[in-house]
Scaffold this motif. Structure first.
Motif, short mmCIF file in Angstrom:
data_model
loop_
_atom_site.label_atom_id
_atom_site.label_comp_id
_atom_site.label_asym_id
_atom_site.label_seq_id
_atom_site.Cartn_x
_atom_site.Cartn_y
_atom_site.Cartn_z
N ILE A 46 1.06 -1.21 -0.04
CA ILE A 46 -0.05 -0.25 -0.13
C ILE A 46 0.78 1.04 0.19
CG2 ILE A 46 -1.60 1.41 1.31
CD1 ILE A 46 -2.85 -1.42 2.26
N ALA A 47 1.83 1.38 0.84
CA ALA A 47 2.70 2.42 0.62
C ALA A 47 3.56 2.66 -0.52
CB ALA A 47 3.74 2.23 1.89
N ARG A 48 3.80 1.59 -1.30
CA ARG A 48 4.55 1.57 -2.60
C ARG A 48 3.50 2.29 -3.52
NH1 ARG A 48 9.17 0.55 -5.58
NH2 ARG A 48 8.62 1.16 -7.52
N GLY A 49 2.16 1.73 -3.58
CA GLY A 49 1.18 2.44 -4.27
C GLY A 49 1.21 3.81 -4.14
N LYS A 50 1.14 4.05 -2.64
CA LYS A 50 0.66 5.66 -2.39
C LYS A 50 1.95 6.25 -2.99
CE LYS A 50 -1.07 8.91 0.12
NZ LYS A 50 -1.13 10.06 -0.60
N MET A 51 3.21 6.04 -2.81
CA MET A 51 4.28 6.72 -3.34
C MET A 51 4.24 6.71 -4.93
SD MET A 51 7.33 5.41 -0.91
CE MET A 51 8.17 4.63 -1.88
N ALA A 53 1.48 6.93 -6.88
CA ALA A 53 0.53 7.50 -7.16
C ALA A 53 0.76 8.98 -6.91
CB ALA A 53 -0.63 7.40 -6.32
N ASP A 54 1.62 9.45 -5.74
CA ASP A 54 1.73 10.80 -5.40
C ASP A 54 2.72 11.23 -6.59
OD1 ASP A 54 0.20 10.72 -3.26
OD2 ASP A 54 1.66 10.53 -1.75
#
Length: 80
Positions: A46-51, A53-54
């Motif tokens: 989830i953290a990797r996907g958030k990074m 996307a940002d």
């Protein structure tokens, strides 16, 4: 002279008895370890996907990602 004491069979029987006695606890501990691994993997995913996307959001707001993408499309189409 030293006498050797071979306790392998006794130790094996004790280990098997201990395993049989604590079978339920062993299953719970195995499930807890698997759940912990799954949760850590999920959190990092989830953290990797958030990074990602940002990064894409900030790059598009800056106007750099679409320009780069279209340059690559033009270069690839010129080669064909």
């Amino acid at each position: 002279m030293e006498l050797r004491n071979n306790n392998r069979e006794v130790i094996r029987e004790l280990a098997q008895a201990n395993y049989r006695k604590n079978r339920g606890r062993n299953r719970i501990l195995t499930f807890a370890a698997a759940l912990a691994v799954f949760m850590v993997f999920g959190a990092f995913s989830i953290a990797r996907g958030k990074m990602d996307a940002d990064y894409l959001l900030y790059a598009r707001n800056g106007g750099s990602v679409p320009a780069f993408h279209w340059r690559m499309v033009r270069k690839n189409s010129m080669k064909k």
